[in-house]
Write an enzyme that holds these catalytic residues in place. Sequence first.
Site, PDB file in Angstrom:
ATOM      1  N   HIS A  17      48.273  38.286  31.417  1.00  0.00           N
ATOM      2  CA  HIS A  17      48.096  39.362  32.396  1.00  0.00           C
ATOM      3  C   HIS A  17      48.128  40.691  31.653  1.00  0.00           C
ATOM      4  O   HIS A  17      49.000  40.906  30.825  1.00  0.00           O
ATOM      5  CB  HIS A  17      49.183  39.305  33.469  1.00  0.00           C
ATOM      6  CG  HIS A  17      48.979  40.332  34.540  1.00  0.00           C
ATOM      7  ND1 HIS A  17      48.009  40.208  35.499  1.00  0.00           N
ATOM      8  CD2 HIS A  17      49.593  41.515  34.779  1.00  0.00           C
ATOM      9  CE1 HIS A  17      48.031  41.268  36.289  1.00  0.00           C
ATOM     10  NE2 HIS A  17      48.986  42.068  35.880  1.00  0.00           N
ATOM     11  N   GLY A  77      48.766  42.023  39.876  1.00  0.00           N
ATOM     12  CA  GLY A  77      47.496  41.994  40.602  1.00  0.00           C
ATOM     13  C   GLY A  77      46.349  42.621  39.837  1.00  0.00           C
ATOM     14  O   GLY A  77      46.386  42.740  38.614  1.00  0.00           O
ATOM     15  N   LEU A  94      51.487  34.696  42.563  1.00  0.00           N
ATOM     16  CA  LEU A  94      50.627  35.441  41.640  1.00  0.00           C
ATOM     17  C   LEU A  94      51.423  36.272  40.619  1.00  0.00           C
ATOM     18  O   LEU A  94      52.274  37.076  40.985  1.00  0.00           O
ATOM     19  CB  LEU A  94      49.710  36.385  42.442  1.00  0.00           C
ATOM     20  CG  LEU A  94      48.653  37.131  41.599  1.00  0.00           C
ATOM     21  CD1 LEU A  94      47.609  36.180  41.038  1.00  0.00           C
ATOM     22  CD2 LEU A  94      48.001  38.237  42.408  1.00  0.00           C
ATOM     23  N   ASP A  95      51.123  36.076  39.341  1.00  0.00           N
ATOM     24  CA  ASP A  95      51.706  36.866  38.246  1.00  0.00           C
ATOM     25  C   ASP A  95      53.231  36.798  38.221  1.00  0.00           C
ATOM     26  O   ASP A  95      53.898  37.724  37.732  1.00  0.00           O
ATOM     27  CB  ASP A  95      51.268  38.336  38.327  1.00  0.00           C
ATOM     28  CG  ASP A  95      49.771  38.506  38.157  1.00  0.00           C
ATOM     29  OD1 ASP A  95      49.145  37.635  37.536  1.00  0.00           O
ATOM     30  OD2 ASP A  95      49.223  39.509  38.653  1.00  0.00           O
ATOM     31  N   ALA A  96      53.783  35.731  38.750  1.00  0.00           N
ATOM     32  CA  ALA A  96      55.236  35.652  38.853  1.00  0.00           C
ATOM     33  C   ALA A  96      55.841  34.469  38.108  1.00  0.00           C
ATOM     34  O   ALA A  96      57.033  34.216  38.187  1.00  0.00           O
ATOM     35  CB  ALA A  96      55.643  35.595  40.321  1.00  0.00           C
TER      36      ALA A  96
END
Lengths: 285, 285, 285, 285
Positions: free
Chosen positions: B193, B202, B228-230
Site C-alpha cells: 500500500h 484507501g 481493507l488495508d488493515a
Amino acid sequence: MNTTAKLLLHCPDQPGILAEVTNFITINRGNIIYLDQYVDHVENIFFMRIEWEIKDFFIPKDKIEDYFETLYAQKYGMKFRLYFSDVKPKMAIFVSKLSHCLFDMLARYTAGEWNVEIPLIISNHPDLQHVAERFGIPFYLFPITKENKMEQEKAEMELLAKHNINFIVLARYMQVISEQMIEAYPNRIINIHHSFLPAFIGAKPYHAAFERGVKIIGATSHYVTTELDAGPIIEQDVVRITHKDTVQELVSKGKDLEKIVLSRAVRKHIERKVLAYKNKTVIFS
Amino acid sequence: MNTTAKLLLHCPDQPGILAEVTNFITINRGNIIYLDQYVDHVENIFFMRIEWEIKDFFIPKDKIEDYFETLYAQKYGMKFRLYFSDVKPKMAIFVSKLSHCLFDMLARYTAGEWNVEIPLIISNHPDLQHVAERFGIPFYLFPITKENKMEQEKAEMELLAKHNINFIVLARYMQVISEQMIEAYPNRIINIHHSFLPAFIGAKPYHAAFERGVKIIGATSHYVTTELDAGPIIEQDVVRITHKDTVQELVSKGKDLEKIVLSRAVRKHIERKVLAYKNKTVIFS
Amino acid sequence: MNTTAKLLLHCPDQPGILAEVTNFITINRGNIIYLDQYVDHVENIFFMRIEWEIKDFFIPKDKIEDYFETLYAQKYGMKFRLYFSDVKPKMAIFVSKLSHCLFDMLARYTAGEWNVEIPLIISNHPDLQHVAERFGIPFYLFPITKENKMEQEKAEMELLAKHNINFIVLARYMQVISEQMIEAYPNRIINIHHSFLPAFIGAKPYHAAFERGVKIIGATSHYVTTELDAGPIIEQDVVRITHKDTVQELVSKGKDLEKIVLSRAVRKHIERKVLAYKNKTVIFS
Amino acid sequence: MNTTAKLLLHCPDQPGILAEVTNFITINRGNIIYLDQYVDHVENIFFMRIEWEIKDFFIPKDKIEDYFETLYAQKYGMKFRLYFSDVKPKMAIFVSKLSHCLFDMLARYTAGEWNVEIPLIISNHPDLQHVAERFGIPFYLFPITKENKMEQEKAEMELLAKHNINFIVLARYMQVISEQMIEAYPNRIINIHHSFLPAFIGAKPYHAAFERGVKIIGATSHYVTTELDAGPIIEQDVVRITHKDTVQELVSKGKDLEKIVLSRAVRKHIERKVLAYKNKTVIFS
C-alpha cells in the site's frame, strides 16, 4: 553580527515579483544574505523569505514595513511579515508531567542555541516545578478542571499578555487548548503529537500503534488549530521498531523522537523560517 | 549448502519449551544453524523459529512433522509450520498498469536472489504483458468488471491451483480482492500500500498526503485480510519530502519506496521469517 | 508541456545578480517556472538554476546562449550552461557482472520515467548481455586486460563519440577508468560506490564494514575524478545493520541502496539539477 | 518488579549449549523472561544473553556464579558475566565545554529513565560546573596540561575507585584518555565521536565532512581502546544534510545526533545488552 531584516511573504504568483523585491532591496543598499522562494503551482501562490543586512539600508528600520506595504504589498496582494534579528521573540512553555521535551528545550536555551526569551513556564500540574527551578525560570501553576477551564485559561492569557509572549510551545501539555486561546495565537501555538500524523490522532497513540502492529513510529510537531491534531505540520520524524518492542519501549523510543522533532520545529519558528498557508507549511531552508 | 528444516511455531508460553525443542533437535543430531525466539508477555505467547541441517538427523524428513506433532505440539498447544530449504515456494504476481514493483521483483528473480518459483503473472490490464515477455514468464489477462468479478476470480483461482501456487503478491494490483480468494490464501496474499498505514487508507494516498501537508511519506507491505488495508503489517519504510514536492513528485519518490518495501516483505516471506499472529506479525531476524 | 530553457550558473557573489537575471527573463517574456539559488558565503560564490518557458520568449532559442554570454556572463565572470527540455541527453551504461543497478535503470527507462536516451551498454564481461537484450539495447563487449586497457578504452571512446554520448553511468563497473576517459568526460561520469564515502574507499567495502563492526552501511554516487572514490558526491544513503548480518547480508542490503542511490543521482543529472564546483556539488531542489 | 539475574556469555559454538543453559535455569525454577542468542558462523562463537527471575530459584543468589562456572563455563570454555537487576551500576561522566550530551543524560537520570547511579562528574574545564550544580551532582575539576596529564589521571582514577565507579562516559570530553586509564576500564569507557566512523577519525570531523561534501553526517558511540576512534562500535546514527549547510549548521545538527546516539549506547550498556568481542559488539535486542 550585523542586524538583519527578515521578510516573509506570499501572494498570487505573477511574473516579476521576485525581480522587483530583490531589486528593491539591492538598490536601497541592502546586502541580501539569504533568499528562498517557492511557487505553489497548484494554488498559484508565490512564497518568499528574504533576509538582508540593514546597516547601510537607505530606508530607516521603522519605516521599512510602511514602505513595503505601499510599494509592493498592495500592488501584488501580498501578505507579509517583517522581523529584525535584534528582537528576540518571547516564548512560553506549557507542560504537564513529562519532562523530556522541557529539559531538551531548556538545555538548548541555557546553552544559548536559540535566539529567544523564555520568561515563564505554565503547567496544570506541579510535577515539573523542580525543572523550572533548576533553570531559574518562573513556574506558574494553573490546575485545570472541567469547571474552571475557561477561567484558568483567561488567567493564563492575561499572564501571557503581561509578558508580551509571542508564541506558545506545548511540551506534552495534556490538555486540549480551547478556541479562545487558539484564536488569540493563530499559528503561534506549537504542539508535539506523539504519532506520525494523521495516523493515531488523539489520546494514547503509542498504544494504538502497538495494537496496529506498525513497524515504524513517529512524532509530529504542528501548529494548533481548533480541529484536534489537524493543524499545519511543521516537522515529523520516525524511528523503526519491531514486534519485540512493548508499549513501554515505544514510549521510551518515542520520547527521543518527540523532543528532537519539537525542538527542530521550535527552532524553525524562532528563525522565522515557517510560513503557514491554508493548512500546510512552507519551511524555508 | 546442506538441506535444512525450518520450524516456525507459537503456543502459550510456559517454562521449558525452548529447552525441550532445542534438545529434541540436538539429541537427534540436528545441527541448529539458526534460532530466534520471542515471548509476547502481553498475550503470553511463545514464538520461535529454528532451522537445522537434516543430513544426519535421525528422524526421516517425511516423518518430522508427525513426530513433532505427537511429541510437542499436542503437549504445548502449539501451532507450527515446517518447511524444507530444498522446496521452492511458488509465487504468483498480480499487476495492473504500474511496472516498478514488477520489474524490481523480476530483476531479483532473474538474478537468482530469491529461492522461489514464479510460474505466472496475472493482470486485469494488458499493459504489462511486455514486461512478462521480457522475462519469459507466462502472462494471463483477466479483465475485471463489476459483473464478471466473482467469475474471473474463480478462473484465476483455478489457474493458481493448477500451478500449485503457494502465495500471491499484489504488485500495485488495482483491484480489491474478494473474500473468497482471501480466505483461500490466509496470510498468503502480500500487498503493497502506497502510504504509511494506518495513515491514508484507501485510494489516492499520495493525494491525501499532499493535502494534509505531511513531511514524510511511506509505504506499507501487509497480508491482505477482508478489512481493507488493515491486515498484518510485514514491512514499512518512509522518505522525507518537503513543501516543494508536488503530487507527481510524491508518486515518483513513493515508487522507490514501494518496490523496496514490497521486495523486502516478499523476501522475508520466502525465507519463512514471518509469523502472523492475530493482526500482527513476528518478523524473525 | 511547453519547452523550457534551463540555465545553471555560478560566479563570484555580488549584489544584484539575482535581480538582473530574473529581470532579464521576465522583461523578455519568459515565464519562470523554477528558481533555486544559493550563496556559498565561505567561497563567496553565487549559484543559480532557473528554468523558464520559451514559447513567447523574445530572444530566439539559438541566440539565448550568445546574448546571455554578452550581457551577463562577461560582466559577472559567470560560468553557465544552458539546456532545453526538448533535447534528451544521451547516456551510456558501463557494467560488469552485477545486474541490480542495470535492471533498475532500464526499468525506469522503459517505463518512461527519465527524459534520456540510452543508445548502448558497454561491458568488460559478457554476463549481462541477456539483460541488454531483454530491453533491446545494443550491448558492446570490451574485455579488459592490463595489456589492452588503453587501447580498449580508446575504442570505447570512439564508440561513445559516434553515438554522441553526453554522460556515462558506471553501474558497478569493476574497472578503474583511466585519466584519458575521465578528462574527456569531466563531471560527466557517474559512479556508484558501495560504501558511505569517505569510509571504506577502494575494493571490498562490505568486507571492510563487516570487519570494522559498523552499525550502518551506505552507498555513494559521485562524479569520477582521477583520484579514486574522491570525486564530488551527488547522493548518499544508508541502511541500518546489526551484528547478525553476515558479509553476504551486507551485500544484499547494500544492493538495494546502491541501485536507489545511483538512480537518484542519475535522475538529478538528467534533470540538470547538479552543479559541481571544486570537489563538491550543489544539488538544486 | 521481581529481581532478575542477567547472564551474558560467549564460547566456541557446539551443539547443545543453548538447550543446556536454558534447561539449567528452568529445572532450578528460574522463570526465563528474556533470551537472545546469536552464533557468529565466521568465528564459530556462540553468544547469549538470558535473564530470569530469581525469586524461586533453587540456587542462592551469591552462589549462582560459582555453580555456573563449575557446571558450564569450564566445560564449554565460556566467558560469562552475571548481573542482578537490583544492583545499580555506578557511572562517571567526563565533560569539557559542550553541554548537550551532559544535559541529555542528566535529564534522563533525573526523570528516572536509567537504572544507574551517577556519583560524580569530572571535567578538565570549569565551564559546565553550573550544569552539575543544577542537578546536584558533585563536580570535580582536573585541569590537564601536557606536563600534569599522567598525574591528574591518577588522581581521577583514585577518585573513581573511591566511588566504586563501574564505567565512564566521555560526553564530548576533549582529551585523549591515556593507556593506564583505558586498561583499568576495558570496554567500560564509552565515547561519542562526532562522525560516522570510520570516516573522519580524529579532530574536527564536521569541518572534514564539510570539505568532503558529504550528503549525510553521523555520530558514533564506541568503547575506548588504545587506538584512537577505533574501539568497538555500540551505536551509530546519521542525518541528511545539503550543500546549504555551513559547518556551523553541521555542528548544530550533529549535536542532536551525538546526544541521542550516546544516550542510546549508555542505556544499552546499563541494561547489560552489549557484549564486546574482539573489536566488535553484539547488541542484544
